[in-house]
Design a protein around this motif. Sequence first.
Motif, PDB file in Angstrom:
ATOM      1  N   ASP A 197     -15.720  11.886  -2.526  1.00  0.00           N
ATOM      2  CA  ASP A 197     -15.291  10.207  -2.364  1.00  0.00           C
ATOM      3  C   ASP A 197     -15.024   9.819  -3.764  1.00  0.00           C
ATOM      4  OD1 ASP A 197     -14.615  10.274   0.306  1.00  0.00           O
ATOM      5  OD2 ASP A 197     -16.370   9.167   0.982  1.00  0.00           O
TER       6      ASP A 197
ATOM      7  N   LYS B  32       0.962  -1.139  -0.011  1.00  0.00           N
ATOM      8  CA  LYS B  32      -0.119   0.013   0.097  1.00  0.00           C
ATOM      9  C   LYS B  32       0.908   1.302   0.006  1.00  0.00           C
ATOM     10  CE  LYS B  32      -2.783   3.178   0.418  1.00  0.00           C
ATOM     11  NZ  LYS B  32      -3.097   4.079   1.786  1.00  0.00           N
TER      12      LYS B  32
ATOM     13  N   ASN C  59     -16.461   2.173  -3.178  1.00  0.00           N
ATOM     14  CA  ASN C  59     -17.391   2.533  -2.198  1.00  0.00           C
ATOM     15  C   ASN C  59     -17.156   3.977  -1.637  1.00  0.00           C
ATOM     16  OD1 ASN C  59     -19.484   0.508  -2.764  1.00  0.00           O
ATOM     17  ND2 ASN C  59     -17.765  -0.681  -1.764  1.00  0.00           N
TER      18      ASN C  59
ATOM     19  N   GLY D 136      -0.908   8.216  -1.695  1.00  0.00           N
ATOM     20  CA  GLY D 136      -0.533   9.202  -2.710  1.00  0.00           C
ATOM     21  C   GLY D 136       0.497  10.012  -2.773  1.00  0.00           C
TER      22      GLY D 136
ATOM     23  N   ARG E 262      -8.930  14.160  -1.526  1.00  0.00           N
ATOM     24  CA  ARG E 262      -9.528  13.414  -0.422  1.00  0.00           C
ATOM     25  C   ARG E 262     -11.005  13.842  -0.480  1.00  0.00           C
ATOM     26  NH1 ARG E 262      -4.586  13.198   2.588  1.00  0.00           N
ATOM     27  NH2 ARG E 262      -3.864  11.277   2.599  1.00  0.00           N
ATOM     28  N   GLY E 263     -11.895  12.822  -0.301  1.00  0.00           N
ATOM     29  CA  GLY E 263     -13.212  13.151  -0.101  1.00  0.00           C
ATOM     30  C   GLY E 263     -13.659  14.166   1.380  1.00  0.00           C
TER      31      GLY E 263
ATOM     32  N   THR F  72     -12.119   0.651  -2.869  1.00  0.00           N
ATOM     33  CA  THR F  72     -12.963  -0.334  -2.739  1.00  0.00           C
ATOM     34  C   THR F  72     -14.349  -0.240  -3.704  1.00  0.00           C
ATOM     35  OG1 THR F  72     -14.434   0.708  -1.343  1.00  0.00           O
ATOM     36  CG2 THR F  72     -12.683  -0.383  -0.173  1.00  0.00           C
TER      37      THR F  72
ATOM     38  N   THR G 108      -8.299   3.965   0.937  1.00  0.00           N
ATOM     39  CA  THR G 108      -7.424   2.967   0.201  1.00  0.00           C
ATOM     40  C   THR G 108      -6.655   2.054   1.115  1.00  0.00           C
ATOM     41  OG1 THR G 108      -5.790   4.614   0.131  1.00  0.00           O
ATOM     42  CG2 THR G 108      -7.128   4.445  -1.850  1.00  0.00           C
TER      43      THR G 108
HETATM   44  N1  UDP Z   1     -11.917   6.458  -1.420  1.00  0.00           N
HETATM   45  C1  UDP Z   1     -13.179   6.137  -1.130  1.00  0.00           C
HETATM   46  N2  UDP Z   1     -13.384   4.829  -1.043  1.00  0.00           N
HETATM   47  C2  UDP Z   1     -12.247   3.885  -1.215  1.00  0.00           C
HETATM   48  C3  UDP Z   1     -11.098   4.486  -1.254  1.00  0.00           C
HETATM   49  C4  UDP Z   1     -10.922   5.907  -1.321  1.00  0.00           C
HETATM   50  O1  UDP Z   1     -14.211   7.127  -1.051  1.00  0.00           O
HETATM   51  O2  UDP Z   1     -12.367   2.729  -0.912  1.00  0.00           O
HETATM   52  C5  UDP Z   1     -11.729   8.196  -1.602  1.00  0.00           C
HETATM   53  C6  UDP Z   1     -11.585   9.058  -0.255  1.00  0.00           C
HETATM   54  O3  UDP Z   1     -12.255  10.084  -0.502  1.00  0.00           O
HETATM   55  C7  UDP Z   1      -9.980   9.100  -0.007  1.00  0.00           C
HETATM   56  C8  UDP Z   1      -9.557   9.133  -1.420  1.00  0.00           C
HETATM   57  O4  UDP Z   1     -10.265   8.346  -2.213  1.00  0.00           O
HETATM   58  O5  UDP Z   1      -9.872  10.324   0.660  1.00  0.00           O
HETATM   59  C9  UDP Z   1      -8.233   8.886  -1.654  1.00  0.00           C
HETATM   60  O6  UDP Z   1      -7.835   7.804  -1.059  1.00  0.00           O
HETATM   61  P1  UDP Z   1      -6.871   7.839   0.445  1.00  0.00           P
HETATM   62  O7  UDP Z   1      -7.528   8.951   1.265  1.00  0.00           O
HETATM   63  O8  UDP Z   1      -7.169   6.427   1.160  1.00  0.00           O
HETATM   64  O9  UDP Z   1      -5.550   8.241  -0.207  1.00  0.00           O
HETATM   65  P2  UDP Z   1      -4.021   8.039   0.513  1.00  0.00           P
HETATM   66  O10 UDP Z   1      -4.159   8.747   2.034  1.00  0.00           O
HETATM   67  O11 UDP Z   1      -3.623   6.571   0.902  1.00  0.00           O
HETATM   68  O12 UDP Z   1      -3.277   8.847  -0.346  1.00  0.00           O
END
Ligand code: UDP
Length: 239
Positions: A73, A11, A136, A14, A58-59, A134, A141
């Motif tokens: 999201d 994992k 959803n 970003g 990020r949502g 996912t 992630t």
């Molecule tokens: N997200 C979501 N469902 C998921 C995975 C990600 O809605 O199953 C959206 C959520 O808004 C999230 C964004 O995608 O904030 C980016 O993913 P994440 O914050 O996990 O990224 P990371 O912090 O690992 O860069």
Amino acid sequence: MEYRYKTALLKISGEALQGPLGFGLDPDTVDNVAAQIAEVSRAGVRLGLVIGGGNIFRGQALAERGLNRVTGDHMGMLATVINALAMQDALERQGLATRVQSSITMVEFCELYIRRRAIRHLEKGRVVIFAAGTGNPYLTTDTAAVLRANEIGADIILKATRVDGVYDRDPRLDPSAKRFEEITYLEVINRRLKVMDTTAMSLAMENGLETIVFDLQKEGNIKKTIMGEPVGTLVKIGD
Ligand code: UDP
């Protein structure tokens, strides 16, 4: 060379790919990570990747600015697809065979996630990048990583971060913070340490999947974790 883990789910957040830019994707950082991945993939380790989208959207952050959370999201999940395509390109330039599988249909860009097909790709030595989380809203992630790790039968989750493990306090704020060599999921949750969100951790815990938290910026760390060298922090199921 002896590898401790035969199948791993890596994992990468970003943010780990934005490098010094502070936003988006830094090509040198992406290439650097791709080279580290190529080394272990060539040695025969089956690798699935989940890449976050926090370097773009990020949502939750968008919702704080007034956007509808679900729309935010969706934008976040699309951001993970951008990152996945960038990583696929970098891995291909390393000479690896790769597939991107998305949890939402986007058939012109990449495959749809189909578990049996993903496992077949891994058996053939292809690196599979799982995109769109996912599929959803309200999830992360990290949760996608644990879900896919379970589905592909991974032996370990490798959580790449910008610090070299789990500390009792934020080491960037407090230099006397202590790093754990091992810790349990329950302890991480009870101490409110930031490793993964609790949904992801409970899914890992209930299904007996351990996580190694390590610093991606140190060259060769992906290989070391897979070889079982003591790098970062091992998050265990229980004592
Ligand atoms: N997200 C979501 N469902 C998921 C995975 C990600 O809605 O199953 C959206 C959520 O808004 C999230 C964004 O995608 O904030 C980016 O993913 P994440 O914050 O996990 O990224 P990371 O912090 O690992 O860069």
